[in-house]
Structure formats: structure tokens, C-alpha cells
Design a protein around this motif. Structure first.
Motif, mmCIF file in Angstrom:
data_model
loop_
_atom_site.group_PDB
_atom_site.id
_atom_site.type_symbol
_atom_site.label_atom_id
_atom_site.label_comp_id
_atom_site.label_asym_id
_atom_site.label_seq_id
_atom_site.Cartn_x
_atom_site.Cartn_y
_atom_site.Cartn_z
ATOM 1 N N ASP A 96 0.826 -1.213 0.000
ATOM 2 C CA ASP A 96 0.000 0.000 0.000
ATOM 3 C C ASP A 96 0.859 1.262 0.000
ATOM 4 N N LEU A 97 1.936 1.258 0.793
ATOM 5 C CA LEU A 97 2.818 2.429 0.826
ATOM 6 C C LEU A 97 3.504 2.629 -0.520
ATOM 7 N N ALA A 98 3.880 1.538 -1.175
ATOM 8 C CA ALA A 98 4.495 1.645 -2.494
ATOM 9 C C ALA A 98 3.483 2.168 -3.512
ATOM 10 N N ALA A 99 2.217 1.742 -3.385
ATOM 11 C CA ALA A 99 1.191 2.175 -4.335
ATOM 12 C C ALA A 99 0.907 3.665 -4.202
ATOM 13 N N VAL A 100 0.841 4.158 -2.974
ATOM 14 C CA VAL A 100 0.561 5.586 -2.817
ATOM 15 C C VAL A 100 1.766 6.418 -3.259
ATOM 16 N N ARG A 133 -2.512 12.897 -1.397
ATOM 17 C CA ARG A 133 -1.914 13.233 -2.696
ATOM 18 C C ARG A 133 -1.901 14.748 -2.793
ATOM 19 N N GLY A 134 -0.781 15.293 -3.238
ATOM 20 C CA GLY A 134 -0.653 16.735 -3.341
ATOM 21 C C GLY A 134 0.536 17.239 -2.554
ATOM 22 N N ARG A 135 1.045 18.400 -2.934
ATOM 23 C CA ARG A 135 2.272 18.918 -2.333
ATOM 24 C C ARG A 135 2.077 19.723 -1.052
ATOM 25 N N PRO A 136 0.993 20.455 -0.848
ATOM 26 C CA PRO A 136 0.892 21.324 0.333
ATOM 27 C C PRO A 136 0.999 20.560 1.654
ATOM 28 N N HIS A 137 1.384 21.298 2.681
ATOM 29 C CA HIS A 137 1.532 20.762 4.031
ATOM 30 C C HIS A 137 0.154 20.746 4.691
ATOM 31 N N LEU A 138 -0.332 19.543 5.009
ATOM 32 C CA LEU A 138 -1.705 19.401 5.489
ATOM 33 C C LEU A 138 -1.952 20.188 6.773
ATOM 34 N N THR A 199 -7.544 24.148 -2.173
ATOM 35 C CA THR A 199 -8.716 23.340 -1.862
ATOM 36 C C THR A 199 -8.275 21.922 -1.567
ATOM 37 N N ALA A 200 -9.005 21.261 -0.662
ATOM 38 C CA ALA A 200 -8.692 19.886 -0.285
ATOM 39 C C ALA A 200 -9.957 19.046 -0.381
ATOM 40 N N ALA A 201 -9.835 17.877 -0.979
ATOM 41 C CA ALA A 201 -10.950 16.940 -1.113
ATOM 42 C C ALA A 201 -10.725 15.774 -0.169
ATOM 43 N N VAL A 202 -11.677 15.531 0.728
ATOM 44 C CA VAL A 202 -11.608 14.408 1.655
ATOM 45 C C VAL A 202 -12.500 13.299 1.108
ATOM 46 N N LEU A 203 -11.899 12.163 0.773
ATOM 47 C CA LEU A 203 -12.613 11.097 0.072
ATOM 48 C C LEU A 203 -13.038 9.980 1.017
ATOM 49 N N ALA A 204 -14.051 9.235 0.592
ATOM 50 C CA ALA A 204 -14.512 8.052 1.322
ATOM 51 C C ALA A 204 -13.976 6.787 0.659
ATOM 52 N N CYS A 205 -12.852 6.918 -0.038
ATOM 53 C CA CYS A 205 -12.229 5.798 -0.745
ATOM 54 C C CYS A 205 -10.738 6.048 -0.785
ATOM 55 N N GLY A 206 -10.004 5.201 -1.494
ATOM 56 C CA GLY A 206 -8.577 5.430 -1.642
ATOM 57 C C GLY A 206 -8.297 6.686 -2.449
ATOM 58 N N VAL A 207 -7.193 7.360 -2.145
ATOM 59 C CA VAL A 207 -6.892 8.615 -2.831
ATOM 60 C C VAL A 207 -6.511 8.387 -4.287
ATOM 61 N N ASP A 208 -6.268 7.139 -4.660
ATOM 62 C CA ASP A 208 -5.941 6.819 -6.043
ATOM 63 C C ASP A 208 -7.138 6.259 -6.806
ATOM 64 N N THR A 209 -8.283 6.134 -6.120
ATOM 65 C CA THR A 209 -9.428 5.462 -6.727
ATOM 66 C C THR A 209 -10.219 6.385 -7.641
ATOM 67 N N GLY A 210 -10.403 7.628 -7.226
ATOM 68 C CA GLY A 210 -11.124 8.581 -8.073
ATOM 69 C C GLY A 210 -12.610 8.342 -8.105
ATOM 70 N N TYR A 211 -13.300 8.821 -7.095
ATOM 71 C CA TYR A 211 -14.756 8.676 -7.037
ATOM 72 C C TYR A 211 -15.347 10.006 -6.615
#
Length: 412
Positions: A96-100, A133-138, A199-211
Motif C-alpha cells: 500500500d505504501l508503495a502504491a501511494v 496526494r498533493g504537495r501542500p503541508h496538510l 482546496t482539499a478533497a476528503v474522500l470516502a475511498c482510496g486517494v488513487d481510486t477517483g470517485y
């Protein structure tokens, strides 16, 4: 003589981490937390208590042990424990860490400097970790962020208000946080992106899934210009319960939540209720009383939420001292600027017929000499006309147009 009981230390306990900044920053803890995001569902308070007691590594060892000692993990039944253990056996955190990382992302845990400490307000329900995913500091972004949420099947009015709020907040240096759903969420994200803000999007899925699938392009833009955030590991898909649990993260991450349009059963109301429980500002944008999509917002307002109509009003509620919205008033008419005595004489002049000073003095409750002086002042300003000894209102009696430069947002 029976053998003595095994000491309590025989159960792996690990550290008792508490909250952010107190947890061991070790590779083992990070790896364990990555695994636990695939084992525990978001918001699992039982899991949160177990992590607080045993540490992430200790809990993972318990779940992966060849045998499980009944009663070690309290609060749930054996079937639930069995399910956790099956998930633990299948979890592969290195993968999982490699995938992200391949997706250009990272995994953040409570010991990291990037972890937003306000998430700790969720107590045992705080996230085990966050995939980004993204460069800014959360953490830096979360310090000055506002959630804008609402209905998926929104009206054009709702879309306009959400986009306007998103742009206005972004222009003032605030990060707009939402759930990347259709409708209000998407409009708020686009408003912030269009203004060149964060802007930040908080997802209910994986950050690579795209929903949802229709927002793949929007999510790519957010990842390039902002942040995509999720509790679930790469490849995870959303479920109805995960959407509801995702909302608590939106509420905790931000300084306040604005609901633009929401019916009585809208999921965005769950975000607002979570924000209320956490002591965050809760705001609502009013809509037509005849619109079912505004019923939930109006119920929030009746329950104590703050009414807002634009970005300055939102910033006044969530910003620092002195960040006030401009004064609100209607257009200023010329007669509004008259001295009180002169205005009283003008109001006493009847419409449609002439009047003489003595009669006007009686109506204005003042002297005739005072009335004559005021009449000449009104004549010079164009409010009245003189015909011999008679005075009457000029035609038109008053200029209904506002003075130059006056607006709804302030005076001349």
C-alpha cells in the motif's frame, strides 16, 4: 497446587501513545498504522481505544498472532475479532505504501509534523492515519480552512452560491475543504481552483481510486493544485457508511462548516452536526422557503447555526479578531442626509396640494419662522417649489435613485 496465572505483561501492550506528538516515530509504528487502515473501518472507536492501550504495533501483533486469547480486545464479540484477524492476515502495508508513493502521495501518522492536531478532537474515532496526494503541508493548510458542503442534486442557485463562496474564501487565503461529490462539493472546489486558491478533497475511498468517476478530471486538478485526503488505503472503494464517517474528518479538519443546500436527510447535515459536537462554527446559506433542498439548512439555522451569504461573513465567524464583514445597509437617498429638523418639515408637507407656512408649522410642531427657514433650505436642494405664499412638493417629490457610489455593502 495449581499453576500461577500468566502475568498481564504476557499480552503485548506496547506504548500507550495518547494523542499527537506523543507517539513513537518508528518505521514499525508507521507500517502498523498503514496496515490498520486496511483492517479497521474509519471511525472505529474500539480500534482507537486498542491503539491507545497497545500501540499500533502491539495491536497488529495481537491480531496477527497464531492464537488469540479471548478477552484481550474488549468491546466486541468473537465474530468481529475473527473478521479483524482475517483482514490483518491479508493486509500488506508495504504494498500500500508503495502504491501511494507511485501515485505521487504519502502516508501521514499522528507522530508526523504534518499531522493536523485538531483531528485529535475526535478522540478514539480519530483517523489511524491519512493517505495524501498533493504537495501542500496538510497541517498548515488545516489551520486556515473552511468546509463548504451541501446537496449533490443541487439547484443552479446552490451551485452559484457554493462556487462564489469557494472563490471568495480562496481569494482571502482560506483553504476550501469538501468531499469532491457532485453538486455543492464540486462547485466549491471549482470556485477555489478558479480563483487560484487552495482546496482539499476528503474522500470516502482510496486517494488513487477517483470517485465519483465523473470527477476524475476535477480530482486530478485538486491533486495538482491542492490536496486529496483519505483514511482508506489505495484501491479502497466507497460504501454508504464510509461517506457518513468521512464527514467527521471534514468537520474536525476545518475551522467551520458551511452548508449551502441540504434536504432534511442530506449527508451534509451529518458534517454540520459533527462540527457542532466538536465546537466548530456551523453556518448555513438560506434558500427559498419553498425549496425542499433548503429545508435542512433552514432547520440548522433555527437550531442555532449562523446565517451567512458570502465569504466575508464566513471569515468573520472563523477568522481572527478584526476580520469583520463590511457594514450592510441599503442605498442612501438624498433625503436620508437631511438634518432632522429639515426632514421633519419635509415630511409634514402634504402630497398633491400646496400649503402655507403657518399650517406647516402646526403639522411639524415648530414655529413659523423655523418652517420658513427650512423651506428655503429644501427649495435650494430641489425638494420643494414656491408659488407665491404657497409651498408644495417638487415634481418628482424625491429622487429614488441612490447617491453615486452607494451599494448594498456600504455607504457613499
Amino acid at each position: 497446587m495449581s499453576a500461577p496465572e500468566a502475568p498481564a505483561a504476557a499480552v503485548p501492550t506496547g506504548p500507550e501513545p495518547g494523542r499527537a506528538g506523543q507517539e513513537p516515530d518508528t518505521a514499525a509504528e508507521r507500517l502498523a498504522r498503514a496496515a490498520l487502515t486496511r483492517i479497521l473501518e474509519p471511525g472505529d472507536e474500539h480500534g482507537g481505544r486498542w491503539i491507545a492501550r497497545y500501540g499500533a504495533s502491539g495491536l497488529l501483533r495481537i491480531l496477527r498472532a497464531p492464537t488469540y486469547e479471548e478477552g484481550t480486545l474488549t468491546g466486541v464479540g468473537p465474530d468481529r475479532i475473527s473478521g479483524y484477524r482475517r483482514r490483518a492476515a491479508a493486509a500488506d502495508p508495504e504494498r500500500d505504501l508503495a502504491a501511494v508513493a507511485e501515485a505521487g502521495g504519502r502516508f501521514v501518522v499522528p507522530a508526523d509534523p504534518e499531522w493536523p492536531s485538531q483531528l485529535d478532537d475526535l478522540g478514539d474515532a480519530r483517523p489511524v492515519g491519512l493517505w495524501l496526494r498533493g504537495r501542500p503541508h496538510l497541517r498548515m493548510w488545516a489551520l486556515r480552512s473552511v468546509a463548504v458542503v451541501g446537496a449533490r442534486a443541487c439547484t443552479p442557485y446552490g451551485t452559484h452560491m457554493a462556487a462564489t463562496l469557494g472563490a471568495g474564501l480562496a481569494e482571502r487565503g482560506w483553504v476550501v475543504v469538501s468531499g469532491a461529490a457532485y453538486g455543492i462539493d464540486g462547485a466549491a472546489h471549482r470556485g477555489a481552483l478558479g480563483a487560484g486558491g487552495g482546496t482539499a478533497a476528503v474522500l470516502a475511498c482510496g486517494v488513487d481510486t477517483g470517485y465519483p468517476r465523473g470527477h476524475l478530471g476535477l480530482l486530478r486538478r485538486i491533486a495538482e493544485q491542492g490536496l486529496v485526503v483519505g483514511e482508506l488505503p489505495p484501491g479502497s472503494h466507497p460504501t454508504p457508511s464510509r461517506f457518513v464517517l468521512r464527514n467527521r474528518v471534514i468537520a474536525a479538519l476545518t475551522r467551520g462548516t458551511v452548508v449551502v443546500e441540504a434536504a432534511h436527510r442530506s449527508g451534509s447535515l451529518a458534517t454540520a452536526r459533527a462540527a457542532q459536537r466538536l465546537g466548530r462554527a456551523v453556518m448555513g446559506v438560506p434558500g427559498p422557503a419553498t425549496s425542499g433542498l433548503s429545508d435542512g439548512v433552514h432547520e440548522l439555522l433555527r437550531g442555532g447555526a449562523e446565517l451567512v451569504t458570502d465569504a466575508p461573513e464566513v471569515v468573520e465567524l472563523v477568522g481572527e479578531m478584526g476580520e469583520l464583514a463590511p457594514c450592510r445597509r441599503g442605498p442612501v437617498l438624498p433625503r436620508d442626509l437631511l438634518p432632522p429638523g429639515t426632514a421633519r418639515v419635509l415630511e409634514a408637507i402634504p402630497a398633491g396640494r400646496p400649503v402655507r407656512p403657518p399650517e406647516l408649522a402646526l403639522a411639524a410642531a415648530t414655529s413659523t419662522d423655523e418652517v420658513i427657514g427650512r423651506l428655503y433650505e429644501l427649495h435650494s436642494l430641489g425638494f420643494v417649489e414656491r408659488h407665491g405664499d404657497d409651498w408644495r412638493l417638487a415634481t418628482p417629490a424625491d429622487d429614488p435613485r441612490p447617491l453615486s457610489g452607494s451599494t448594498r455593502r456600504g455607504g457613499p
